[in-house]
Design a protein around this motif. Structure first.
Motif, PDB file in Angstrom:
ATOM      1  N   ASP A 124      -4.927   7.316   1.930  1.00 62.44           N
ATOM      2  CA  ASP A 124      -5.662   6.387   1.075  1.00 62.44           C
ATOM      3  C   ASP A 124      -6.920   5.876   1.769  1.00 62.44           C
ATOM      4  OD1 ASP A 124      -3.955   5.059   2.885  1.00 62.44           O
ATOM      5  OD2 ASP A 124      -4.043   3.204   1.712  1.00 62.44           O
ATOM      6  N   GLU A 183      -5.549  -2.824   3.438  1.00 60.95           N
ATOM      7  CA  GLU A 183      -4.825  -3.923   2.810  1.00 60.95           C
ATOM      8  C   GLU A 183      -5.755  -5.054   2.363  1.00 60.95           C
ATOM      9  OE1 GLU A 183      -0.339  -5.561   3.559  1.00 60.95           O
ATOM     10  OE2 GLU A 183      -1.700  -5.411   5.268  1.00 60.95           O
ATOM     11  N   GLY A 192       0.821  -1.201   0.000  1.00 66.10           N
ATOM     12  CA  GLY A 192       0.000   0.000   0.000  1.00 66.10           C
ATOM     13  C   GLY A 192       0.855   1.250   0.000  1.00 66.10           C
ATOM     14  N   TYR A 230      -6.042  -4.378  -1.260  1.00 66.51           N
ATOM     15  CA  TYR A 230      -4.841  -4.339  -2.082  1.00 66.51           C
ATOM     16  C   TYR A 230      -4.385  -5.744  -2.484  1.00 66.51           C
ATOM     17  CZ  TYR A 230      -4.705   0.434  -0.307  1.00 66.51           C
ATOM     18  OH  TYR A 230      -5.028   1.727   0.018  1.00 66.51           O
TER      19      TYR A 230
END
Length: 513
Positions: free
Chosen positions: A260, A296, A163, A299
């Motif tokens: 993010d 995460e 990330g 991701y």
């Protein structure tokens, strides 16, 4: 005597308020004296007097040393006013002179005229530069901030394997820029509030107009306007002031250092709350399911994301209920334990002088002390103290016959499980509830655990975050939102934003949580 002191303080405060609310005078000397008196003539207040133009109009510049960029002031303000004004043959006086300086000579982007000392003092203390002109009942506020700030670094409290590596800083403008880099939408809005009667810190509400439900923004703004405190030192002050229930152990706002994470939440129809002076940004509204999600999860591929998230739910259950189950089974329901395991536990508990509940509470408190000590010590030492301290104390306690080896294993599993919770605030809540459930298990056994579980669920169902049910999308049920709750389906299947947020644009362009 006390009454005299109070009356003096009150009169001093009233005098300061009157002075700050007063309008600017025409005489330059009176204005400079008023600012010096209002700020008690601090040693970091820089006052520079000079003349401008052919008529040699007297002017004065004020700024706080350390809050401004001196190079900008020298190159784009003082140099222009002192030299270029004469070269251009500037002959204006009064308000026309101030307009000419603003339009033609000051080579900085943000310049505005103000008329009261309150506006001047607020701008001065926030890093702006003030320009007075003799004979003018106005002043120019020049934005030339230049204080030292921390560089953008990887978030310390939310590390990810995969990330972005950038995190928010204590600088408000840096944080809004980071959000704009993630969200290049013309409808992204930043509404500014000022919080703190004395600190007067800027607070920004970030959202996408036409996506977020207007009632959420309206309610948040209403609560933020009700804040009445001297200083909001950290976003935790804001969170505690505007939350729905201050008695609840569950956080009703998510705090994060990750741009993010905030941008993904805004894309889903939520709101970000950014306070100047802290890297922790609040996300509202939030639900219980959000507290166990991590960026995460999105991701990695959906199978791994689903597995990790399911493991996190299991860890949350272990962190809350495992010590209580041990207490209940050992103290009341030995018949529910398999025979071989029951004999093993009985053998390890032989000689232990304390009942199971005292044993569990002692070990849990010891673990909490070690965790707190490790967090407060320097990073290189703290990790060593936490690991070695736990091993040494656990081994010593077992050798001394104070606790059983099984209890050490139970507490270790509980501690490890609590570390898997992404949100620190939620992990603290789980640790707090654990002690209450342990006491319930010691009194009523499994019945106490079931009653505590029912009470927790009743509380969660009744709890709200900015008017949104905390238990959504479980209850009230939004079945489409279950695709991104415990399970995390493939990204192409997550085509809608959460229904419980009632977004104006329900089609999701960004599926991250």
């Amino acid at each position: 005597m006390g009454r005299r002191i109070v009356s003096r303080k009150t009169s001093k405060q009233e005098k300061d308020k009157k002075e700050s609310a007063a309008d600017i005078e025409k005489e330059l000397d009176k204005n400079l004296s008023a600012i010096r008196e209002l700020l008690a003539n601090p040693n970091d207040l820089v006052v520079r007097e000079f003349t401008v133009g052919v008529t040699e109009q007297r002017c004065g510049v004020l700024f706080i040393d350390g809050l401004v960029d001196k190079a900008f002031i020298n190159d784009f303000v003082l140099k222009n006013l002192q030299f270029q004004a004469k070269e251009q043959g500037l002959t204006e006086k009064g308000e026309k002179l101030l307009d000419a300086l603003k339009v033609e000579l000051i080579s900085l982007s943000s310049v505005k005229a103000v008329k009261s000392f309150e506006e001047i003092s607020n701008a001065l203390l926030y890093g702006s530069t003030i320009l007075f002109a003799d004979g003018v009942k106005q002043a120019l506020v020049i934005d030339a901030k230049g204080w030292e700030s921390r560089a953008i670094m990887e978030p310390q409290s939310e590390t990810l394997i995969r990330g972005p590596r950038e995190g928010f800083t204590e600088n408000m403008r840096t944080n809004t820029v980071l959000l704009r880099r993630h969200i290049r939408d013309q409808n992204l809005r930043f509404e500014t509030h000022v919080v703190g009667r004395r600190s007067k810190k800027n607070l920004v509400v970030a959202y996408i107009e036409g996506l977020v439900h207007p009632d959420i923004v309206k309610e948040l703004n209403r609560r933020l306007k009700s804040i009445d405190m001297d200083d909001a030192q950290e976003s935790g002050y804001i969170e505690q002031w505007i939350e729905d229930s201050f008695l609840s152990p569950f956080p009703q706002f998510i705090n994060t250092e990750r741009p993010d994470k905030v941008s993904a939440a805004i894309m889903r129809g939520k709101v970000g709350i950014i306070l100047d002076g802290t890297p922790f940004v609040l996300i509202a509204p939030t639900t219980f399911g959000n507290t166990l999600q991590s960026p995460e999860d999105f991701y990695e591929r959906w199978s791994m994301g689903t597995f990790i998230r399911s493991l996190r739910y299991l860890a949350a259950f272990i962190a809350i209920f495992l010590p209580s189950l041990y207490i209940a089974l050992v103290s009341y329901h030995q018949g529910m334990i398999p025979s071989k395991l029951a004999f093993s536990i009985a053998a390890t508990r032989e000689g232990v002088p304390f009942p199971a509940v005292v044993e569990a509470i002692l070990m849990a408190l010891t673990m909490e002390l070690l965790r707190e000590a490790g967090a407060r010590l320097p990073k290189t030492i703290g990790q060593t103290i936490g690991i070695v301290g736990g091993l040494v104390i656990g081994e010593a306690a077992v050798s001394a016959g104070i606790v059983s080896p099984v209890m050490v294993v139970v507490v270790a599993l509980t501690a490890i499980s609590s570390f898997t919770i992404p949100s620190y605030s939620v992990a603290i809540s789980f640790r707090l509830m654990r002690f209450g459930i342990m006491i319930a298990a010691a009194i009523l056994g499994l019945y106490g655990i079931v009653l505590a579980y029912i009470m927790i669920n009743i509380h969660i169902v009744n709890l709200k975050s900015v008017g949104v049910p905390y238990s959504a999308p479980f209850a009230p049920s939004f079945y489409k939102d279950w695709r991104n709750l415990v399970l995390r389906l493939p990204i192409p299947l997550l085509t809608n934003r959460p229904g419980y947020l009632k977004p104006e644009d329900s089609t999701s362009a960004d599926k991250k949580g």
